[in-house]
Structures are given as C-alpha cells and as structure tokens.
Design a protein around this motif. Structure first.
Motif, PDB file in Angstrom:
ATOM      1  N   TRP A   7       0.836  -1.210   0.000  1.00 50.03           N
ATOM      2  CA  TRP A   7       0.000   0.000   0.000  1.00 50.03           C
ATOM      3  C   TRP A   7       0.868   1.256   0.000  1.00 50.03           C
ATOM      4  CZ3 TRP A   7      -3.521   2.846  -1.487  1.00 50.03           C
ATOM      5  CH2 TRP A   7      -4.184   3.835  -0.742  1.00 50.03           C
ATOM      6  N   GLN A  64       0.898   4.152  -2.880  1.00 47.98           N
ATOM      7  CA  GLN A  64       0.709   5.585  -2.642  1.00 47.98           C
ATOM      8  C   GLN A  64       1.847   6.392  -3.254  1.00 47.98           C
ATOM      9  OE1 GLN A  64      -1.186   6.745   1.281  1.00 47.98           O
ATOM     10  NE2 GLN A  64      -0.469   4.707   1.753  1.00 47.98           N
ATOM     11  N   THR A  68     -10.615  -1.611  -4.111  1.00 40.23           N
ATOM     12  CA  THR A  68      -9.364  -2.327  -3.877  1.00 40.23           C
ATOM     13  C   THR A  68      -9.618  -3.829  -4.079  1.00 40.23           C
ATOM     14  OG1 THR A  68      -7.546  -2.697  -2.326  1.00 40.23           O
ATOM     15  CG2 THR A  68      -9.736  -2.550  -1.373  1.00 40.23           C
ATOM     16  N   VAL A  94      -8.330   1.617   2.546  1.00 45.56           N
ATOM     17  CA  VAL A  94      -7.809   0.379   1.951  1.00 45.56           C
ATOM     18  C   VAL A  94      -7.455  -0.632   3.045  1.00 45.56           C
ATOM     19  CG1 VAL A  94      -5.929  -0.583   0.558  1.00 45.56           C
ATOM     20  CG2 VAL A  94      -6.998   1.564  -0.110  1.00 45.56           C
ATOM     21  N   GLU A  95      -6.849  -0.133   4.112  1.00 46.42           N
ATOM     22  CA  GLU A  95      -6.447  -1.020   5.208  1.00 46.42           C
ATOM     23  C   GLU A  95      -7.644  -1.781   5.778  1.00 46.42           C
ATOM     24  OE1 GLU A  95      -4.009  -0.588   9.376  1.00 46.42           O
ATOM     25  OE2 GLU A  95      -5.294   1.042   8.716  1.00 46.42           O
TER      26      GLU A  95
END
Lengths: 299, 572
Positions: free
Chosen positions: A206, A210, A284, B25-26
């Motif tokens: 992630w 980013q 996602t 997202v996490e």
C-alpha cells in the motif's frame, strides 16, 4: 492511466445491460423481460438500498410484519414506458378499489434518481474483492490493486480514472492494471489463498502504491494549477485593496469588524480557488493471477 | 497504513496540494482477510459494475457542461452557453441578468447541477421570495433532479443538500445566526434587485454568508441609481468596481448616468451575463404595447383636483414641520390608480389627525370620493374585456383597486380570481390553476405577480403604472416569456391630465439609464416625440411641487437623452 474515449451508460441499451447484470448479481429475480422493459423482484437488503423509506422499515421491524418483496418495474425508453403503462392499466380493475395502488413504472435514464441509486449500490457493493485466476492448486502471482479517480480541482475540476497494482512478490508497479484483467476469467477466492504466494506485506504494498500515485500526479502538466494560482492571487489582491481602502476614518471597533469580514472572504476565496489534487480510492482488490513463464508477471 | 491517507502531502514548489482519500484500503483488506469465506463470483461482477459506475460519474474535462446529461429537459442554446460561461469564465460567481422570461432559473439550475455532478457543491442555499419557495423546490426536483428541500425550521439550515428558503426568514432571528454559521458551497439569490441597498438586512445577511460560489438573479440589476450596481457586484466580488468613492469617480457622471458606459459595460461583463431577446437569445412572439388614454368623469376630475390641492397644502405643511411625505406620495400614487384606492388612505389620515380643520377637509374629500357614480378606468377595462374574448390578467398596485375590480367583474358576471402576495403558497397555486383552467380574468397586485408564470395568457391590462420601469417589465414578463406561443397584447391605462400621464416619461428616462449600462430593454413604452417631451417636462414642473422625488428625476434627464429615441435615432 486509462483515457476512456466515451463515457459509459449513455445509451438505453447499456443501462439495460447494466441493470440486468446488477440485479442478477444481487440475487434479484427477473419476473418480466420484454423489449427495453424489466420487472425485478428485489431482496430486502437491495430494496433498502434502492428505495428511501426508513420509516417503513422501522415499522416493519417494530411490528414484525411479513413483507411482500418489492417488484421494480423499469422502462428504458419512452416506447416501453407507454406500452407497459397501457398494459398495466388494462390489467387494473375498471373501478378503482381503495387500497389498490396503481403500479408504477420507473423510467430509467442517465441521471434518474433510481438509476443513480442503482449505480451507488453497485459502487458500494463492488468496492473490495478477492479473486483468482484458474482453479485451486495453480501457481499464483499475488497483486494488490487500487482503482479510483484523480481529481484536479480549483474553481472547477477534471477527473481521471486510475488503476494501479503492486505485485506482492516483488513490489513491481503496473499501471492500468484493471484494464488488463477485467476481461479475464476470474473467480471468487479466499484472501489467504492469494496472500500465501506473497513475500511482501500488504502494508508495504500500500505504501508503494501511494508512492506510485504521488509520482503519477507529479508527472502531470501543472499549467491548470498555475493559471488557477494566478487567478487566486489576483482575486486576493483585489479583495485586499478593496478592504484597505475602506479602513481609513473608521473607529477601532469598525476596523476590527471590517478586518474580520475581509479575513472571512479571503478564506472563502482560498477554499474556492486553491488548486488541489486528490486521489480518491474507490476500489481495492487482491488478485491472484496464474503464473505465466516468460511474461511480465501475470499481466 | 492509513497515516498517509487523508493527509495533505507536501508538494514542494508545486502549485497544488495533494491528498489521498476515499476508501480505507487497510480496513477493506482487513475485512477481506477476516471474512472467513471466499469472495463470491458475483462479487467480481459487482466489482466490474462498480468500475463502470465510477467511470460514468467521472468529470473528464474542465470545460464541458456535464449537467446536460443529467437533467430531464433540453435547455435552450443561450441557457447552455450562459451556464458554461458562469462555470468556465466567471468561476461560479455571477449576476444572471437576462431579460425577464429568458430562463434565469434554468441557467442557475444548470450551474448548480453542474457543481453537484462534479462534487464541488454539497450544501447549497437558494434564497427566494417566500411566494416562490414551492415553485423553486419543485422545479429543482423535477427539471434538474436536484433533491432540494424547502426550509421548514431551524434544523433545516444545518442539513446537507440543497435548501430553498425565503430571504425574509433567513435574515430574521433565530435563523440569521444559524445561516451565518454554515459553510455554503453555493448561494443562489432570486430577485436579487432586493439587495441593492447595503444598509438593508437583506444585503447584510448575504454579505456575511460564508460561501464558495454565488449567483444573483435579477432582470434589473439597476433600478434607480448606478450605485446599486456597485452594491450588487460588491457582494459577489468585493473590489471589482473599486470602493464606492472610486466607483463614483470613475464611472458615475450623475446618479443615473454613467461616465464611461463602454468601460463600465466591459468591467461588469466579468461578473454579469445578460441575454436579450433582440440578440436572438430567444424568438418569443411579438409583444404589442399600447397606451390607452382614459378621460376622467367630471366627478372623478373634481375629486382628483381636490386631492391634488390637498396634497400641495399637505406637502407645504410637511416641509415646514419636517415630517415624512411618504403618506402623501402613497396618496398621490393611489389617486393615480383609482379614487377608490385613495379613499382608504384618506380614511387612515382622518383617523390619525388631531387637527379639526384638517379633519373637516379630509371628511369632505372622503364624501366627495365616495359619491363618484362611475369610474372611467373601470369602464375602460370592461370595454376592453368586451373587445378581447381571451383570458386577461389585470395588474394593479393596490389592494383596494383589486377589490373594486373584483367586485365590478362579479357584478357583470365575468369570472375572475384575485392573486396577491399575502396568499399562502397553496392558495397561489390554486388561483393560478383556476385561472389556467376555468377563469377568464386574473386580477393581480404587484407583490403577487412576482415570479409567477402565466404563459397560457397573452392579454394584459396595466390598470395603473408602477413608478419603477423594471416592475413594469416584470409584469409583462409574466406572460411574455418562455412557453408563450401567441403575440402578447399589453395595454397601459393612463389617465389624461394627471401625474400618471408623466410617469411614462420618467419610466423612459430610467429605462435609458439602464440600457446605457446593461443593454437595451424591449419597447416597454411607446416612442415619444420631442414636442411631447417638452410639454410633459413643463407640465411635470407645474404639477409636481408636492412630488420632490418625481421633480428631481425629471430634472436630471439630459437634453440629449430627450432628443434620442431608442436605438439612437432622432425623432422626426
């Protein structure tokens, strides 16, 4: 980045196909399928998402009443609307019966409230997924994908779609990932099945994504933002000059009030016109692609 | 993992800020990991549908009007162009000053929808006269598919979305504080000419609002004085026309004449858009305006002269005593409308007076007015109704004239309904509906006429003339607007040898000032020859001693203006 040449869902046929796919995916039953017309019987969870009637559901839950499933009648063009309305009217008893509500057909076009709600429901339900290519046992390359929209905004905005993915094996970044996999034969999977194949953590992936998004934005042409900043500076200078010219001959109290007014208006101008770039993450996915020797990993 | 998201990232020397927002997202990945089941195949289908939905909602360019794909009608080309200019060139702060009937509401709706579609507006305030709250709410919902709600209580101000409210409510406590405390992405003000005075609560509440975009809608950004334009533009862009002193020095020759009209036009074009019919903005059916002279009956004439004499002496008295002449101006305007309307003011004055002589004089006037056997204007109206078989709207400024007209029409068995500002929303809608379906005549007062659309009617009688030309234009705009398919016939009843006769000239003068700055109006008054001007100026000077405002206005008219007809031609 994907430059979509034509915006989707602008034709009645596309909207019909979208609705058929959506209602099938959420477990609705198609009761009637005629030319540019559908009747879907929708499950309660979908009903709650598409039709705004919270008090009705509060009453249903409080009174434990059994409810008949809602049937949505959707016409996708005017001809279908008038044809099916005439049919429904013909089926109604000639004399109105109290409590016998007229069955209503919704005209679906781009921008109609119901269609907007269908899109919102699809967007909400389709925000995260875990899919794999091939059957169990096949060797997979794990990817973390994020899709979304980059918004370049000042007084007005422009948006562009992005899809980036990072390989959990080697942190390789691939642009337009979704466009490369959307037509592949993928099926639902457990997250653990896919993550078993990765060497890197989701956190590392992630952070890498980013960074990729920042690099992408940094590589864009800045002219729109520079022009916006020039306009904003001019507007602020004009505002400042105006209030400065009013400050003479005022009492302390009046000055304080005027200065406060100027600051409020400055803040509003800055809020309105400051150039901003925002990456909105909308989706996602964890994607396991079958390993293909000799090619870019899985894509 | 979330620390970078939602946080603006330093971008060094770049002219923009950057942030990552949206989906957490996490959390989503955590949910996937701990879901305990595999994704269904249908989930991948929904994922693909979601991608289509996001593509469909996207705003792919800075200068495209996306709203057009979302609304339920096809706007006219000038409306599309205006909305695009507001968004692209004027950057969301503009005065929409189209002539009445060209669709300012449509243009404002398109701009609002555009910002909503682009996600740049989430909370908007639409301020309108109380009588138009329902109409605006309905139109935004139906035409633009904007889920606007009418303001109901104090709580409404704090909700997100589009709120339609009366400006009179918004400026009053306890609402005003709440309205000021909100951040408004967009503010729209209909009938914005009501913001022409910076000392009013209307202007002050608008000046205190915190907002990004603002649209001010008015067909008449200048009504009486050029400084009104400065006041209005200062709300949108403080400093655009300088401070009041700079504006006066640079642009104002006298209160109603611009010093450099071309430069002023150029400057205001950066914040104002005005579409006119004659520019081809809209092919509306022709409008025929005629002045119908009315000869007073001997009894009315005697009464009018007696009231004029009373007014002159009262004016002198007021001047000596330095008391307000407002009641006298009202009486002067009422006597121009009808003897019946004047009687009410005379009765009020009688109730208030403590002077026995004055009371006797008033009593005598009231008896004289009450004994008038017939009214020339009413007879003219009845004759016109006989001549024109269609639906007719009759406008008057006064409730008393309205009541008397309703009474007379009823006696003649002519179906008629009244319409006025004091009616509740539902009653207004009902009266309009009755007029459109069953009733032949609508008798409306000025305040009731604002904003209503009556395109199904194409005959209008102005029973009296407002002293403001823009209000006259607004009256005509009720029927001569989008959706009108027939030529419109408008008659102004003008009583001969009364001050009313001169009002047409004053109106013409004000129209010229408006045209010099904003652009030409339609032919709302007939062309007037030079000899008529001279005679009328003379008469006005003789008859207006008790009308200070009226005299000043006539005096300020420039000779070259008197020589010129519309379009710059010299009269024959």
């Amino acid at each position: 980045m994907n430059e979509q040449s034509r915006a989707p869902l602008r034709t009645a046929e596309e909207r019909l196909a979208f609705c058929d796919r959506y209602f099938a995916s959420v477990g609705a039953r198609t009761l009637v399928a005629r030319s540019m017309y559908r009747e879907y019987e929708v499950p309660i969870d979908v009903d709650k998402e598409l039709i705004e009637r919270p008090f009705y559901w509060m009453w249903v839950e409080a009174s434990r009443q059994p409810v008949e499933p809602t049937v949505l009648r959707l016409a996708f063009d005017d001809a279908a609307l008038s044809r099916e309305e005439a049919r429904l009217n013909a089926e109604l008893p000639a004399v109105g019966i109290p409590g016998f509500a007229k069955r209503r057909i919704e005209r679906i076009d781009f921008g109609s409230h119901l269609f907007d709600r269908i899109l919102a429901s699809a967007a909400q339900r389709g925000r995260a997924v875990c899919v794999r290519e091939g059957g169990e046992g096949s060797e997979l390359v794990p990817w973390l994908m994020v899709n979304g929209i980059v918004s370049y905004s000042a007084d007005i905005n422009r948006e562009e779609w992005f899809s980036y993915a990072v390989c959990l094996e080697n942190l390789q970044i691939v642009d337009r990932f979704y466009e490369r996999i959307r037509h592949r034969d993928l099926s639902g999977a457990r997250a653990s099945e896919i993550l078993n194949h990765g060497r890197h953590t989701l956190r590392e992936a992630w952070i890498t994504l980013q960074e990729a998004l920042r690099n992408h934005v940094a590589a864009q042409d800045d002219r729109w933002a520079e022009e916006a900043m020039i306009r904003l500076r001019d507007d602020l200078a004009q505002l400042s000059a105006y209030y400065e010219s009013l400050l003479d001959d005022l009492s302390e109290e009046e000055r304080a009030s005027l200065v406060q007014e100027r600051e409020r208006k400055q803040a509003a101008l800055i809020e309105k016109s400051t150039p901003r770039v925002v990456c909105h993450i909308h989706q996602t996915a964890l994607v396991g692609l079958r390993l293909q020797r000799g090619r870019l990993a899985g894509t | 993992m979330r620390e970078l998201a939602d946080e603006t990232i330093r971008t060094g020397e770049r002219p923009w800020s950057f942030s990552v927002r949206g989906l957490d997202v996490e959390s989503e990945l955590e949910a996937l990991l701990h879901m305990g089941r595999e994704s269904r195949d249908a989930d991948w289908e929904l994922f693909r549908l979601a991608a289509i939905a996001h593509h469909a909602w996207m705003s792919p360019s800075f200068d495209q009007l996306l709203a057009l794909e979302h609304v339920q009608f096809t706007p006219l080309p000038h409306q599309v162009e205006t909305a695009l200019r507001v968004v692209r060139d004027l950057r969301g702060r503009a005065i929409l000053a189209d002539e009445v009937g060209l669709g300012k509401t449509i243009e404002a709706g398109l701009v609002l929808k555009e910002y909503l579609v682009r996600g740049l507006v989430r909370k908007a305030l639409v301020l309108v006269p109380a009588s138009l709250v329902s109409q605006w709410t309905k139109e935004l919902n139906q035409k633009f598919r904007i889920q606007a709600i009418p303001q109901r209580d104090e709580w409404t101000w704090t909700t997100d979305g589009v709120i339609v409210a009366s400006i009179d409510t918004a400026k009053r406590p306890p609402h005003a504080d709440l309205v000021r405390d909100q951040w408004w992405d967009m503010v729209i003000v209909d009938e914005a000419h009501k913001l022409k005075n910076p000392r009013t609560k209307n202007w002050q509440i608008l000046n205190q609002l915190q907002h990004k975009y603002m649209l001010l809608l008015t067909a008449t950004p200048v009504q009486n004085q050029l400084k009104e334009l400065h006041t209005l533009i200062t709300l949108l862009k403080p400093g655009q026309l300088g401070n009041p002193a700079e504006f006066a020095e640079r642009f104002v020759a006298n209160p109603r004449t611009p010093k450099d009209p071309a430069a002023l036009r150029q400057t205001i074009s950066r914040v104002m858009i005005r579409n006119r019919r004659e520019d081809g903005a809209l092919e509306l059916p022709k409008r025929h305006v005629r002045i119908v002279p009315v000869e007073l009956t001997p009894e009315e004439r005697a009464f009018y002269d007696a009231v004029q004499a009373f007014l002159r002496s009262e004016f002198e008295r007021s001047r000596m005593a330095r008391t307000s002449i407002l009641p006298l101006i009202t009486l002067q305007r009422e006597i121009c409308s009808s003897a019946y309307a004047a009687l009410l003011s005379l009765e009020k004055m009688l109730k208030k007076t403590t002077d026995p002589d004055r009371a006797r004089r008033l009593q005598s006037l009231i008896e004289q007015g009450a004994s008038i056997p017939s009214y020339a204007k009413v007879e003219s109206v009845l004759k016109m109704l006989d001549d024109a078989p269609d639906k007719i709207i009759i406008f008057t400024e006064y409730r008393a004239s309205q009541d008397f007209l309703m009474y007379t029409l009823k006696r003649r068995s002519i179906s008629a309904v009244p319409f006025r500002g004091g009616f509740r929303r539902g009653k207004k809608d009902w009266m309009r509906e009755l007029f459109s379906k069953k009733i032949r005549v609508l008798v409306a007062t000025e305040s009731g006429g604002e904003g209503i659309n009556l395109q199904f009617c194409h005959h209008m009688i102005n029973y009296d003339l407002p002293w403001n030309p823009m209000r006259l234009e607004q009256r005509i705009g009720r029927i001569h607007r989008l959706g009108q398919t027939e030529a419109c016939h408008i008659a102004h009843l003008v009583t001969k040898d009364t001050i009313e006769e001169h009002i047409m000239e004053v109106l013409q003068d004000k129209v010229r000032m408006f045209e010099a700055v904003i652009g030409r109006l339609d032919d709302i008054v007939s062309d007037i020859r030079l000899d008529l001007w001279e005679r009328r100026i003379f008469e006005a000077a003789m008859t207006s001693r008790d009308e200070r405002e009226f005299v000043n206005r006539l005096k300020s008219v420039q000779m070259e203006d008197l020589m010129l007809q519309k379009g710059g031609r010299h009269p024959r």
